[in-house]
Design a protein around this motif. Structure first.
Motif, PDB file in Angstrom:
ATOM      1  N   PRO A  66       0.799  -1.226   0.000  1.00 40.20           N
ATOM      2  CA  PRO A  66       0.000   0.000   0.000  1.00 40.20           C
ATOM      3  C   PRO A  66       0.832   1.277   0.000  1.00 40.20           C
ATOM      4  CG  PRO A  66      -0.794  -1.549   1.662  1.00 40.20           C
ATOM      5  CD  PRO A  66       0.546  -2.042   1.197  1.00 40.20           C
ATOM      6  N   GLY A  67       2.036   1.246   0.614  1.00 37.46           N
ATOM      7  CA  GLY A  67       2.716   2.523   0.792  1.00 37.46           C
ATOM      8  C   GLY A  67       4.221   2.485   0.783  1.00 37.46           C
ATOM      9  N   SER A  82       3.555  -1.672  -6.022  1.00 36.37           N
ATOM     10  CA  SER A  82       3.361  -0.663  -4.985  1.00 36.37           C
ATOM     11  C   SER A  82       2.291   0.319  -5.440  1.00 36.37           C
ATOM     12  CB  SER A  82       4.662   0.092  -4.700  1.00 36.37           C
ATOM     13  OG  SER A  82       4.431   1.109  -3.735  1.00 36.37           O
ATOM     14  N   LEU A  83       1.412   0.688  -4.530  1.00 35.27           N
ATOM     15  CA  LEU A  83       0.345   1.637  -4.853  1.00 35.27           C
ATOM     16  C   LEU A  83       0.714   3.063  -4.460  1.00 35.27           C
ATOM     17  CD1 LEU A  83      -2.806  -0.444  -3.786  1.00 35.27           C
ATOM     18  CD2 LEU A  83      -1.531  -0.452  -5.944  1.00 35.27           C
ATOM     19  N   TRP A  84       1.970   3.282  -4.195  1.00 30.46           N
ATOM     20  CA  TRP A  84       2.467   4.585  -3.744  1.00 30.46           C
ATOM     21  C   TRP A  84       3.407   5.149  -4.793  1.00 30.46           C
ATOM     22  CZ3 TRP A  84       1.069   6.521   1.111  1.00 30.46           C
ATOM     23  CH2 TRP A  84       1.731   7.650   1.555  1.00 30.46           C
ATOM     24  N   ILE A 211      -1.786  10.973  -1.255  1.00 32.81           N
ATOM     25  CA  ILE A 211      -3.032  10.258  -1.005  1.00 32.81           C
ATOM     26  C   ILE A 211      -4.196  11.235  -1.009  1.00 32.81           C
ATOM     27  CG2 ILE A 211      -2.053   8.310   0.244  1.00 32.81           C
ATOM     28  CD1 ILE A 211      -2.441   9.792   2.813  1.00 32.81           C
ATOM     29  N   GLY A 232      -2.848   6.222   4.914  1.00 33.80           N
ATOM     30  CA  GLY A 232      -2.680   5.104   4.001  1.00 33.80           C
ATOM     31  C   GLY A 232      -3.782   4.072   4.041  1.00 33.80           C
ATOM     32  N   GLU A 234      -6.718   4.107   2.763  1.00 25.84           N
ATOM     33  CA  GLU A 234      -7.353   3.924   1.454  1.00 25.84           C
ATOM     34  C   GLU A 234      -6.465   3.109   0.520  1.00 25.84           C
ATOM     35  OE1 GLU A 234      -5.291   7.945   1.363  1.00 25.84           O
ATOM     36  OE2 GLU A 234      -6.245   6.620   2.804  1.00 25.84           O
ATOM     37  N   ASN A 235      -5.127   3.255   0.662  1.00 28.60           N
ATOM     38  CA  ASN A 235      -4.226   2.441  -0.154  1.00 28.60           C
ATOM     39  C   ASN A 235      -4.293   0.975   0.256  1.00 28.60           C
ATOM     40  OD1 ASN A 235      -3.440   5.056  -0.915  1.00 28.60           O
ATOM     41  ND2 ASN A 235      -1.375   4.380  -1.365  1.00 28.60           N
ATOM     42  N   ASP A 238      -7.382  -0.364  -1.266  1.00 27.05           N
ATOM     43  CA  ASP A 238      -7.184  -0.578  -2.704  1.00 27.05           C
ATOM     44  C   ASP A 238      -6.360  -1.831  -2.978  1.00 27.05           C
ATOM     45  OD1 ASP A 238      -8.644   1.649  -3.386  1.00 27.05           O
ATOM     46  OD2 ASP A 238      -6.911   2.957  -3.669  1.00 27.05           O
TER      47      ASP A 238
END
Length: 266
Positions: A66-67, A82-84, A211, A232, A234-235, A238
């Motif tokens: 997520p981060g 990675s969603l970051w 974010i 984080g 919401e990440n 997701d």
């Protein structure tokens, strides 16, 4: 998840540690491997992420973080996501912004934590590249909580502004205020907990943010957990939904199949 995956049973093995403990993270991923767990959400700290990524790759384990903001994590192999956004890019832009705000000299108080090393060095690169001069550049240990030495250097160097690390930005801001240093403060990320702990010392600080949770998500989170949205969250949501969608669309839980599908997601 059940709605997305036709009621398939999901077993979750949750491992946690209070900080960026590489040994604990490596132990956890080996534990997952021994149990046949191949789908992983995490980690949330850059140092441990870099330590476990090669193990995940060598064993074809899917990891969705997520981060994690260090580029090297996602570059390890194509089983890693990675969603970051990469902090290197954001931090360079922040350095340019600090110069653009009229500041010509800058003090940087970073840390030796992998994520924050990249932030500090990239802010420095962006600021110097724009024409500024960094007069203080200090990377504290991740556990350091007393910044009197660094603050004395700031007093002596008289910079126009300060860039502060994230982990102890509240403590740094309070200690700067106690030393009667009222310079503009710039930070990477900021959250309600640190603002509260700073007791007013972070008022007016300028922060970047990668974010942007929707009002709907914030309301649902607060309704469900009766507390402010954590950094984080919401990440993390997701990441779970991305894996669930991949399983649903492919009809598989094979990491190799899932990672090929995730590559196509825009």
């Amino acid at each position: 998840i059940k709605k997305k995956n036709s009621g398939k049973k999901i077993n979750i093995n949750y491992q946690d540690n209070p900080g960026d403990d590489k040994t604990a993270a490596v132990s956890a991923i080996h534990n997952f491997k021994n149990q046949g767990i191949e789908l992983i959400i995490g980690t949330t700290w850059s140092g441990s992420a870099l330590a476990v990524a090669p193990i995940a790759c060598n064993n074809h384990m899917l990891m969705v973080a997520p981060g994690i903001g260090v580029k090297e994590f996602e570059q390890e192999c194509d089983y890693i996501f990675s969603l970051w956004m990469a902090d290197e890019d954001i931090s360079k832009l922040l350095g340019k912004k600090i110069y653009g705000d009229g500041h010509r000299t800058l003090a940087i108080l970073g840390s030796q934590q992998a994520w924050e090393v990249i932030q500090a060095s990239s802010v420095k690169e962006g600021f110097i590249g724009a024409g500024g001069k960094v007069v203080v550049y200090e990377l504290s240990t991740p556990e350091q909580k007393d910044f009197k030495t660094e603050i004395l250097k700031i007093k002596q160097s008289k910079p126009d502004a300060i860039f502060s690390q994230y982990i102890y930005q509240d403590l740094i801001a309070k200690q700067l205020k106690q030393a009667n240093i009222g310079l503009p403060i710039y930070v990477e990320l900021i959250d309600e907990g640190r603002v509260k702990n700073a007791e007013g010392a972070l008022e007016g600080a300028i922060a970047t943010s990668q974010i942007s949770p929707t009002p709907e998500f914030i309301n649902k989170f607060q309704t469900e957990y009766a507390e402010p949205l954590s950094l984080g969250a919401e990440n993390g949501y997701d990441a779970v939904m991305l894996i669930a969608d991949a399983i649903n669309k492919t009809g598989s839980t094979d990491p190799t199949v899932l990672k090929e599908y995730i590559k196509t997601v825009k």
